[in-house]
Design a protein around this motif. Structure first.
Motif, short mmCIF file in Angstrom:
data_model
loop_
_atom_site.label_atom_id
_atom_site.label_comp_id
_atom_site.label_asym_id
_atom_site.label_seq_id
_atom_site.Cartn_x
_atom_site.Cartn_y
_atom_site.Cartn_z
N MET A 147 40.86 39.05 40.10
CA MET A 147 42.21 39.45 40.43
C MET A 147 43.01 38.19 40.64
SD MET A 147 43.65 41.73 43.57
CE MET A 147 42.70 40.89 44.76
N ASP A 148 44.22 38.19 40.18
CA ASP A 148 45.10 37.06 40.40
C ASP A 148 46.33 37.54 41.16
OD1 ASP A 148 46.61 38.43 38.53
OD2 ASP A 148 46.22 37.03 36.93
N LEU A 149 47.20 36.60 41.46
CA LEU A 149 48.40 36.90 42.23
C LEU A 149 49.28 37.94 41.54
CD1 LEU A 149 50.17 36.24 44.68
CD2 LEU A 149 51.18 34.40 43.34
N ILE A 150 49.39 37.86 40.23
CA ILE A 150 50.22 38.81 39.49
C ILE A 150 49.64 40.21 39.58
CG2 ILE A 150 51.05 39.46 37.20
CD1 ILE A 150 51.30 36.42 36.65
N HIS A 151 48.32 40.35 39.40
CA HIS A 151 47.67 41.66 39.48
C HIS A 151 47.86 42.26 40.88
CE1 HIS A 151 44.57 44.67 38.53
NE2 HIS A 151 44.20 44.50 39.78
N LEU A 152 47.63 41.47 41.90
CA LEU A 152 47.79 41.95 43.27
C LEU A 152 49.23 42.34 43.55
CD1 LEU A 152 46.75 42.43 46.13
CD2 LEU A 152 47.17 40.02 46.58
N ASP A 160 47.33 51.11 45.15
CA ASP A 160 46.10 50.50 45.65
C ASP A 160 45.56 49.54 44.61
OD1 ASP A 160 46.49 52.24 47.72
OD2 ASP A 160 44.72 53.46 47.30
N VAL A 161 44.89 48.49 45.07
CA VAL A 161 44.30 47.51 44.17
C VAL A 161 42.86 47.26 44.63
CG1 VAL A 161 44.38 45.12 43.36
CG2 VAL A 161 46.50 46.38 43.70
N ARG A 162 41.95 47.20 43.67
CA ARG A 162 40.54 46.94 43.94
C ARG A 162 40.13 45.69 43.20
NH1 ARG A 162 36.22 50.80 41.47
NH2 ARG A 162 34.83 49.09 41.04
N TRP A 163 39.40 44.80 43.89
CA TRP A 163 38.99 43.55 43.27
C TRP A 163 37.51 43.31 43.50
CZ3 TRP A 163 38.42 38.48 45.90
CH2 TRP A 163 38.07 37.47 45.00
N THR A 164 36.83 43.04 42.42
CA THR A 164 35.46 42.57 42.46
C THR A 164 35.20 41.83 41.16
OG1 THR A 164 33.16 43.17 42.78
CG2 THR A 164 34.49 44.73 41.56
N ASP A 165 34.58 40.69 41.25
CA ASP A 165 34.28 39.93 40.04
C ASP A 165 33.08 40.49 39.30
OD1 ASP A 165 35.20 36.71 41.39
OD2 ASP A 165 36.37 38.18 40.30
N ASP A 166 32.11 40.98 40.05
CA ASP A 166 30.92 41.56 39.44
C ASP A 166 30.26 42.47 40.48
OD1 ASP A 166 29.22 40.02 41.19
OD2 ASP A 166 29.53 38.32 39.85
N GLU A 167 29.18 43.07 40.13
CA GLU A 167 28.55 44.03 41.03
C GLU A 167 27.72 43.37 42.13
OE1 GLU A 167 26.99 47.50 39.46
OE2 GLU A 167 28.59 47.72 38.00
N ARG A 168 27.63 42.06 42.12
CA ARG A 168 26.88 41.35 43.16
C ARG A 168 27.79 40.77 44.23
NH1 ARG A 168 24.20 37.14 39.59
NH2 ARG A 168 26.23 37.40 38.63
N SER A 169 29.07 40.80 44.02
CA SER A 169 30.03 40.20 44.96
C SER A 169 30.66 41.27 45.85
CB SER A 169 31.15 39.50 44.18
OG SER A 169 30.62 38.48 43.39
N ALA A 224 46.21 49.11 54.46
CA ALA A 224 44.89 48.74 54.96
C ALA A 224 44.14 47.90 53.94
CB ALA A 224 44.09 50.00 55.28
N VAL A 225 43.16 47.16 54.44
CA VAL A 225 42.26 46.37 53.61
C VAL A 225 40.84 46.78 53.95
CG1 VAL A 225 41.45 44.05 53.06
CG2 VAL A 225 43.86 44.42 53.56
N GLN A 226 40.02 46.98 52.92
CA GLN A 226 38.61 47.28 53.13
C GLN A 226 37.78 46.31 52.32
OE1 GLN A 226 37.46 51.32 52.50
NE2 GLN A 226 35.36 50.94 53.15
N ILE A 227 36.77 45.74 52.97
CA ILE A 227 35.88 44.79 52.32
C ILE A 227 34.46 45.34 52.44
CG2 ILE A 227 35.03 42.42 52.26
CD1 ILE A 227 37.69 41.75 53.85
N GLU A 228 33.76 45.42 51.31
CA GLU A 228 32.39 45.93 51.30
C GLU A 228 31.49 44.96 50.55
OE1 GLU A 228 32.14 50.59 51.42
OE2 GLU A 228 33.22 49.92 49.64
N ASP A 229 30.38 44.62 51.18
CA ASP A 229 29.37 43.77 50.56
C ASP A 229 28.09 44.58 50.44
OD1 ASP A 229 27.86 41.73 49.54
OD2 ASP A 229 27.73 40.62 51.42
N VAL A 230 28.09 45.51 49.51
CA VAL A 230 26.97 46.44 49.36
C VAL A 230 25.72 45.72 48.85
CG1 VAL A 230 26.19 48.51 48.16
CG2 VAL A 230 28.54 48.35 48.97
#
Length: 95
Positions: A1-6, A16-25, A41-47
């Motif tokens: 995700m970059d500044l423009i996308h956000l 709403d915007v969702r950002w993850t580079d890959d399934e491990r991050s 709100a902001v939600q951060i998940e490190d599954v």
């Protein structure tokens, strides 16, 4: 995700915007409006690694989002949108 996308998602359109580079991050989700808390709100998940999840409802002052939109427009006008390597170790910014 970059500044423009956000900015196009959360600030410009109120989506709403969702950002993850890959399934491990960790995944970061920006909610323009969380229905339960009636606030952004902001939600951060490190599954994948720690199974940690953090949810942060944001209590923003009236007009804060509009002010951020104005500041973002100023950044987009004044900050170059493209960086080009002209030679090893030398860069040129183009608008």
């Amino acid at each position: 995700m970059d500044l423009i996308h956000l900015s196009d998602g959360v600030l410009a359109a109120g989506r709403d915007v969702r950002w993850t580079d890959d399934e491990r991050s960790p995944e970061i989700r920006f909610q323009a409006l969380n229905a339960e808390h009636e606030t952004p709100a902001v939600q951060i998940e490190d599954v994948a690694r720690s199974s940690v999840s953090v949810f942060l409802p944001l209590c923003l002052d009236e007009g804060w989002i509009d002010e951020q939109r104005k500041l973002l427009q100023q950044v987009r006008r004044e900050w170059p949108s493209e960086v080009v390597s002209t030679s090893p170790g030398a860069y040129e910014w183009r608008c």
